[in-house]
Write an enzyme that holds these catalytic residues in place. Structure first.
Site, mmCIF file in Angstrom:
data_model
loop_
_atom_site.group_PDB
_atom_site.id
_atom_site.type_symbol
_atom_site.label_atom_id
_atom_site.label_comp_id
_atom_site.label_asym_id
_atom_site.label_seq_id
_atom_site.Cartn_x
_atom_site.Cartn_y
_atom_site.Cartn_z
ATOM 1 N N GLN A 93 0.843 -1.193 0.000
ATOM 2 C CA GLN A 93 0.000 0.000 0.000
ATOM 3 C C GLN A 93 0.878 1.244 0.000
ATOM 4 O O GLN A 93 1.239 1.768 1.046
ATOM 5 C CB GLN A 93 -0.950 0.005 1.194
ATOM 6 C CG GLN A 93 -1.942 1.137 1.094
ATOM 7 C CD GLN A 93 -3.028 1.057 2.137
ATOM 8 O OE1 GLN A 93 -3.201 0.075 2.830
ATOM 9 N NE2 GLN A 93 -3.782 2.133 2.246
ATOM 10 N N PHE A 94 1.210 1.730 -1.208
ATOM 11 C CA PHE A 94 2.101 2.881 -1.333
ATOM 12 C C PHE A 94 1.506 4.136 -0.724
ATOM 13 O O PHE A 94 2.237 5.057 -0.354
ATOM 14 C CB PHE A 94 2.498 3.118 -2.798
ATOM 15 C CG PHE A 94 1.457 3.835 -3.617
ATOM 16 C CD1 PHE A 94 1.500 5.216 -3.742
ATOM 17 C CD2 PHE A 94 0.444 3.134 -4.244
ATOM 18 C CE1 PHE A 94 0.540 5.878 -4.488
ATOM 19 C CE2 PHE A 94 -0.506 3.783 -4.998
ATOM 20 C CZ PHE A 94 -0.470 5.171 -5.117
ATOM 21 N N THR A 95 0.194 4.193 -0.552
ATOM 22 C CA THR A 95 -0.423 5.408 -0.019
ATOM 23 C C THR A 95 -0.052 5.675 1.443
ATOM 24 O O THR A 95 -0.292 6.769 1.938
ATOM 25 C CB THR A 95 -1.956 5.370 -0.168
ATOM 26 O OG1 THR A 95 -2.466 4.246 0.546
ATOM 27 C CG2 THR A 95 -2.354 5.288 -1.633
#
Length: 149
Positions: A78-80
């Site tokens: 989850q790059f966010t």
């Protein structure tokens, strides 16, 4: 590297209508590589995830780890998590690792997790995933592993 851990009764990841990863009692680990992270940070993050004592013992105290339980570990990229929201209303993701580095570190983390723990499931890197979970507690913890200086 960053992670958000959720203690779960169950969790699953769905891609294109198909369940690709699913666990019962254990941890959902949302993970993110940041620029400059190396496999050493991934290893430190995994060690923390596996040993963090956030499950109840016989007295109900948070005194047991996912390894102590033999519980499931569902690892989802989850790059966010690297979002910078300080400069307005649109998040910036410049702190996230580039996709190639992020994928390499995610795969490294998963490979090491599978070598160290009996029940490891995953999402799919860069896919549009639907994550379903029942948060137990609820217990949700952020983790950050900084590079060694």
């Amino acid at each position: 590297m960053l992670a958000v851990l959720q203690r779960v009764s169950e969790a699953r990841v769905i891609v294109d209508g198909e369940t690709i990863g699913e666990i019962g009692r254990g941890l959902l680990a949302l993970v993110c590589a940041e620029r400059g992270d190396t496999p050493a940070e991934a290893d430190k993050l995994l060690a923390k995830i596996l040993k963090l004592r956030i499950f109840g013992d016989e007295a109900g105290k948070m005194n047991r780890s996912v390894q102590d339980l033999g519980g499931g570990l569902l690892i989802v990229s989850q790059f966010t998590l690297a979002a910078d929201t300080t400069g307005g209303n649109r998040p910036s993701f410049t702190n996230a690792a580039d996709p190639q580095s992020g994928k390499m570190l995610y795969e490294h983390l998963v490979e090491r997790a599978r070598a160290a723990h009996p029940v490891v499931q995953t999402g799919r890197f860069a896919a549009d995933m639907k994550v379903q979970l029942i948060n137990d507690g609820p217990v949700t913890l952020p983790l950050r592993v900084a590079p060694a200086i």
